[in-house]
Scaffold this active site. Structure first.
Site, mmCIF file in Angstrom:
data_model
loop_
_atom_site.group_PDB
_atom_site.id
_atom_site.type_symbol
_atom_site.label_atom_id
_atom_site.label_comp_id
_atom_site.label_asym_id
_atom_site.label_seq_id
_atom_site.Cartn_x
_atom_site.Cartn_y
_atom_site.Cartn_z
ATOM 1 N N TYR A 197 0.932 -1.151 -0.207
ATOM 2 C CA TYR A 197 0.143 -0.079 -0.020
ATOM 3 C C TYR A 197 0.803 1.370 0.098
ATOM 4 O O TYR A 197 0.421 2.265 -0.714
ATOM 5 C CB TYR A 197 -1.019 -0.056 1.036
ATOM 6 C CG TYR A 197 -1.630 1.312 1.410
ATOM 7 C CD1 TYR A 197 -2.589 1.651 0.349
ATOM 8 C CD2 TYR A 197 -1.454 2.276 2.481
ATOM 9 C CE1 TYR A 197 -3.187 2.993 0.423
ATOM 10 C CE2 TYR A 197 -1.962 3.287 2.500
ATOM 11 C CZ TYR A 197 -2.823 4.022 1.616
ATOM 12 O OH TYR A 197 -3.579 5.134 1.694
ATOM 13 N N ARG A 238 1.540 6.395 -7.244
ATOM 14 C CA ARG A 238 0.393 7.327 -7.346
ATOM 15 C C ARG A 238 0.795 8.838 -7.319
ATOM 16 O O ARG A 238 0.368 9.298 -8.391
ATOM 17 C CB ARG A 238 -0.729 6.973 -6.357
ATOM 18 C CG ARG A 238 -1.716 7.882 -6.510
ATOM 19 C CD ARG A 238 -2.982 7.494 -5.602
ATOM 20 N NE ARG A 238 -2.865 7.420 -4.123
ATOM 21 C CZ ARG A 238 -3.636 7.017 -3.023
ATOM 22 N NH1 ARG A 238 -4.884 6.828 -3.542
ATOM 23 N NH2 ARG A 238 -3.300 7.197 -2.081
ATOM 24 N N ARG A 275 -11.327 13.659 1.611
ATOM 25 C CA ARG A 275 -12.121 12.703 2.280
ATOM 26 C C ARG A 275 -13.513 12.909 1.491
ATOM 27 O O ARG A 275 -14.085 11.917 1.672
ATOM 28 C CB ARG A 275 -12.415 13.523 3.692
ATOM 29 C CG ARG A 275 -10.885 13.451 4.364
ATOM 30 C CD ARG A 275 -10.561 11.906 4.798
ATOM 31 N NE ARG A 275 -9.520 12.044 5.551
ATOM 32 C CZ ARG A 275 -8.709 11.006 5.939
ATOM 33 N NH1 ARG A 275 -9.042 9.759 5.555
ATOM 34 N NH2 ARG A 275 -7.672 10.903 6.552
ATOM 35 N N GLU A 292 -14.055 -0.811 6.293
ATOM 36 C CA GLU A 292 -14.000 0.840 5.660
ATOM 37 C C GLU A 292 -15.308 0.965 4.824
ATOM 38 O O GLU A 292 -15.779 0.052 4.371
ATOM 39 C CB GLU A 292 -12.761 0.725 4.682
ATOM 40 C CG GLU A 292 -12.848 2.077 3.949
ATOM 41 C CD GLU A 292 -11.131 2.459 3.137
ATOM 42 O OE1 GLU A 292 -10.235 1.753 3.918
ATOM 43 O OE2 GLU A 292 -11.360 2.588 2.038
HETATM 44 C C1 3EB Z 1 -7.543 6.338 5.746
HETATM 45 O O1 3EB Z 1 -8.189 7.001 6.148
HETATM 46 C C2 3EB Z 1 -7.989 4.979 5.648
HETATM 47 O O2 3EB Z 1 -5.109 5.681 -0.348
HETATM 48 O O3 3EB Z 1 -6.523 6.167 -1.558
HETATM 49 C C3 3EB Z 1 -9.093 5.494 2.694
HETATM 50 C C4 3EB Z 1 -9.530 5.889 1.370
HETATM 51 C C5 3EB Z 1 -7.726 5.135 2.906
HETATM 52 C C6 3EB Z 1 -8.399 6.144 0.600
HETATM 53 C C7 3EB Z 1 -6.316 5.846 -0.593
HETATM 54 C C8 3EB Z 1 -6.801 5.083 1.736
HETATM 55 C C9 3EB Z 1 -7.346 5.652 0.583
HETATM 56 O O4 3EB Z 1 -6.279 6.770 5.669
HETATM 57 C C10 3EB Z 1 -7.321 4.440 4.185
#
Ligand code: 3EB
Length: 339
Positions: free
Chosen positions: A157, A164, A229, A332
């Protein structure tokens, strides 16, 4: 005065409502991908049903995430006009002129690892975006095999995040799309990236309960994750794209080994996000369509029951078995909120 005398600006001021797009229509269906793909207004079918023969329809993305609760369902996006199809290298798209679905599936073996593959995927997405009539990326989903494999900064990840960031163009890094990054477990090292793009720009929303992901401290990896977000769609009536949301408060994961508490914290995060987005409607019921990604199959029924109890049994819900980008996170949620 100079700005007001410009024709484009004047038009915008006179007709703000006309500038908004129709909302995208999204639904879950257990009738199967083929039935959905037969409809002319369908922009995309995200197919979470058990593997079928590979499809050549550019609107069809087969995602190898198992259903947590039955029946298996597809996610269907419907546009508001005739759908045009296209391809550009490994990238394929469909568009009704207002919105586009775009998808890429890249074999990591051809690029030498997840970081290089993610970079290539985002470079291709950026190049397509910059030439497209729908250049504004609102929402991206990333499906990464074995997402938690590897220690510390070598975790796949974290390496995905490095690549990315390297592949995103300036327009993307200036206005990160909403996103999810979910782990698949089929052992095929193929990175799947799909996105919703629009003719008009959306507006990003951050969550006051959470540190913005792009500001995460160094302890979570060499490159902070590039996503917002949530994204307020350029649509009327209003529509909000909610990123993958978990039990992260500030920047720390909470409630290790307690899926119910993680779920409640996640819902608190989403409520806070909706308030920050100025949404008039509470989460759930007919206003929301949600996906829950659950790490442990044994938790799937609990997650479904608790979500239906908290949000109303009429809330469209898809429970998928998948891994979350931090090993301690068990659940999630992402989705779309109309309001
Ligand atoms: C977080 O809040 C949980 O890397 O695109 C959530 C949504 C999370 C998107 C991403 C990662 C991603 O960090 C993980």
């Amino acid at each position: 005065m100079e700005l007001l005398s410009s024709p484009a600006r004047a038009e915008h001021l006179n007709a703000p409502a006309a500038a908004a797009l129709q909302p995208l229509r999204v639904e879950y269906s257990s009738r199967g991908a083929a039935a959905a793909l037969a409809a002319r207004d369908v922009l995309a079918v995200l197919d979470f049903s058990p593997a079928m023969p590979a499809s050549t329809d550019p609107r069809h993305l087969q995602v190898p995430l198992e259903a947590g609760t039955l029946p298996a369902q597809c996610e269907i996006w419907r546009g508001n006009g005739a759908v045009e199809l296209g391809a550009e290298g490994a990238l394929r798209w469909s568009s009704d002129g207002d919105y586009a679905f775009v998808a890429l599936e890249l074999d990591e073996a051809q690029f030498g690892g997840i970081a290089a593959t993610a970079q290539a995927a985002y470079a291709q997405l950026s190049a397509w975006r910059s030439r497209s009539a729908t250049p504004h990326l609102l929402r991206i989903w990333n499906y990464v095999d074995a997402i938690n494999l590897g220690e510390d900064d070598a975790e796949r990840y974290r390496q995905f995040c490095v690549g990315r960031a390297a592949g995103m163009d300036a327009a993307l890094t200036a206005n990160y799309p909403a996103a999810s990054a979910i782990g698949v477990r089929d052992g095929h090292r193929v990175l799947q990236v799909c996105a919703l793009a629009a003719r008009r720009a959306g507006a990003t929303v951050e969550n006051p309960r959470q540190v913005s992901a792009w500001r995460y401290p160094r302890q979570y990896g060499p490159t902070a994750p590039g996503f917002a977000r949530a994204m307020r769609a350029p649509a009327q009536p209003p529509q909000l794209y909610i990123s993958g949301t978990a039990a992260v408060v500030g920047h720390a994961s909470h409630h290790a080994n307690d899926v119910a508490a993680q779920l409640d914290e996640t819902l608190a995060n989403i409520s806070s996000l909706l308030a920050a987005a100025g949404s008039a409607a509470v989460l759930g019921g007919a206003h929301s369509i949600l996906k829950a990604y659950v790490r442990r199959a044994a938790d799937a029924e609990l997650v479904r029951e608790r979500l239906h109890a908290r949000l109303g049994a009429d809330t469209p819900l898809l429970i998928l078995l998948g891994d979350i980008c931090r090993a301690e996170l068990l659940v999630e949620i992402d989705g779309i909120h109309n309001g």
